[in-house]
Design a protein around this motif. Structure first.
Motif, PDB file in Angstrom:
ATOM      1  N   SER A 161     -24.152 -23.472  30.410  1.00  0.00           N
ATOM      2  CA  SER A 161     -24.555 -22.680  31.574  1.00  0.00           C
ATOM      3  C   SER A 161     -23.463 -22.700  32.640  1.00  0.00           C
ATOM      4  N   ALA A 162     -22.840 -23.860  32.844  1.00  0.00           N
ATOM      5  CA  ALA A 162     -21.759 -23.970  33.824  1.00  0.00           C
ATOM      6  C   ALA A 162     -20.560 -23.112  33.403  1.00  0.00           C
ATOM      7  N   GLN A 163     -20.255 -23.101  32.114  1.00  0.00           N
ATOM      8  CA  GLN A 163     -19.156 -22.283  31.619  1.00  0.00           C
ATOM      9  C   GLN A 163     -19.462 -20.795  31.836  1.00  0.00           C
ATOM     10  N   MET A 164     -20.710 -20.405  31.614  1.00  0.00           N
ATOM     11  CA  MET A 164     -21.091 -19.008  31.829  1.00  0.00           C
ATOM     12  C   MET A 164     -20.927 -18.631  33.300  1.00  0.00           C
ATOM     13  N   ARG A 165     -21.379 -19.528  34.183  1.00  0.00           N
ATOM     14  CA  ARG A 165     -21.262 -19.237  35.614  1.00  0.00           C
ATOM     15  C   ARG A 165     -19.786 -19.157  36.037  1.00  0.00           C
ATOM     16  N   ASP A 166     -18.951 -20.046  35.463  1.00  0.00           N
ATOM     17  CA  ASP A 166     -17.513 -20.016  35.766  1.00  0.00           C
ATOM     18  C   ASP A 166     -16.894 -18.689  35.313  1.00  0.00           C
ATOM     19  N   ALA A 167     -17.455 -18.099  34.267  1.00  0.00           N
ATOM     20  CA  ALA A 167     -16.941 -16.830  33.758  1.00  0.00           C
ATOM     21  C   ALA A 167     -17.598 -15.638  34.450  1.00  0.00           C
ATOM     22  N   GLY A 168     -18.438 -15.909  35.459  1.00  0.00           N
ATOM     23  CA  GLY A 168     -19.076 -14.828  36.196  1.00  0.00           C
ATOM     24  C   GLY A 168     -20.345 -14.308  35.557  1.00  0.00           C
ATOM     25  N   LEU A 169     -20.896 -15.023  34.620  1.00  0.00           N
ATOM     26  CA  LEU A 169     -22.138 -14.613  33.953  1.00  0.00           C
ATOM     27  C   LEU A 169     -23.282 -15.529  34.405  1.00  0.00           C
ATOM     28  N   GLU A 170     -24.421 -14.938  34.613  1.00  0.00           N
ATOM     29  CA  GLU A 170     -25.601 -15.741  34.991  1.00  0.00           C
ATOM     30  C   GLU A 170     -26.449 -15.969  33.744  1.00  0.00           C
ATOM     31  N   PRO A 171     -26.660 -17.253  33.359  1.00  0.00           N
ATOM     32  CA  PRO A 171     -27.494 -17.514  32.173  1.00  0.00           C
ATOM     33  C   PRO A 171     -28.939 -17.101  32.448  1.00  0.00           C
ATOM     34  N   SER A 172     -29.642 -16.792  31.380  1.00  0.00           N
ATOM     35  CA  SER A 172     -31.049 -16.404  31.541  1.00  0.00           C
ATOM     36  C   SER A 172     -31.865 -17.601  32.022  1.00  0.00           C
ATOM     37  N   ALA A 173     -32.988 -17.299  32.643  1.00  0.00           N
ATOM     38  CA  ALA A 173     -33.862 -18.349  33.167  1.00  0.00           C
ATOM     39  C   ALA A 173     -34.435 -19.164  32.005  1.00  0.00           C
ATOM     40  N   PRO A 174     -34.614 -20.452  32.234  1.00  0.00           N
ATOM     41  CA  PRO A 174     -35.190 -21.282  31.160  1.00  0.00           C
ATOM     42  C   PRO A 174     -36.664 -20.941  30.951  1.00  0.00           C
ATOM     43  N   PRO A 175     -37.195 -21.288  29.791  1.00  0.00           N
ATOM     44  CA  PRO A 175     -38.624 -21.069  29.540  1.00  0.00           C
ATOM     45  C   PRO A 175     -39.470 -21.834  30.561  1.00  0.00           C
ATOM     46  N   ALA A 176     -40.697 -21.399  30.734  1.00  0.00           N
ATOM     47  CA  ALA A 176     -41.600 -22.004  31.721  1.00  0.00           C
ATOM     48  C   ALA A 176     -41.780 -23.499  31.479  1.00  0.00           C
ATOM     49  N   ARG A 177     -41.864 -23.907  30.235  1.00  0.00           N
ATOM     50  CA  ARG A 177     -42.059 -25.338  29.926  1.00  0.00           C
ATOM     51  C   ARG A 177     -40.864 -26.158  30.397  1.00  0.00           C
ATOM     52  N   VAL A 178     -39.657 -25.642  30.241  1.00  0.00           N
ATOM     53  CA  VAL A 178     -38.455 -26.349  30.694  1.00  0.00           C
ATOM     54  C   VAL A 178     -38.442 -26.415  32.214  1.00  0.00           C
ATOM     55  N   GLU A 179     -38.807 -25.317  32.843  1.00  0.00           N
ATOM     56  CA  GLU A 179     -38.863 -25.283  34.311  1.00  0.00           C
ATOM     57  C   GLU A 179     -39.876 -26.301  34.831  1.00  0.00           C
TER      58      GLU A 179
END
Length: 106
Positions: free
Chosen positions: A81-99
């Motif tokens: 997720s950090a690598q995606m953000r560094d590349a300017g991409l926003e990862p999808s939201a985690p599932p409700a159970r993870v949240e």
């Protein structure tokens, strides 16, 4: 006739004595068998307990391995997720159970 009455009374007394002896023998056998049965029950309980303790130990080990795997996966996903953000991409939201887990810890 007196002899016949004496035989009947003696016969009844003998039957009563035999019945009392049979009851006493049954009671004595039950009293003798109970400690043996208790010992057998205790041995069976110990065997079941040992099996259950072994199974619980195995389940605890498996739980520890799975928990370790989940924690490793959490770290890996966080890194991706950090690598995606560094590349300017926003990862999808985690599932409700993870949240929910992130929020409550359970």
């Amino acid at each position: 006739m007196l002899t016949l009455v004496g035989i009947v009374v003696t016969s009844r007394a003998t039957k009563s004595a035999a019945l009392a002896t049979a009851r006493a023998n049954t009671a004595a056998a039950a009293a003798t068998a109970e400690p043996n049965q208790r010992a057998a029950d205790l041995e069976a309980f110990r065997a079941i307990r040992e099996d259950m303790q072994c199974e619980i130990g195995e389940l605890r080990q498996e739980h520890g391995r799975l928990q370790s795997l989940v924690y490793a996966f959490v770290g890996y996903v966080a890194e991706l997720s950090a690598q995606m953000r560094d590349a300017g991409l926003e990862p999808s939201a985690p599932p409700a159970r993870v949240e929910e887990y992130n929020r409550t810890g359970a």
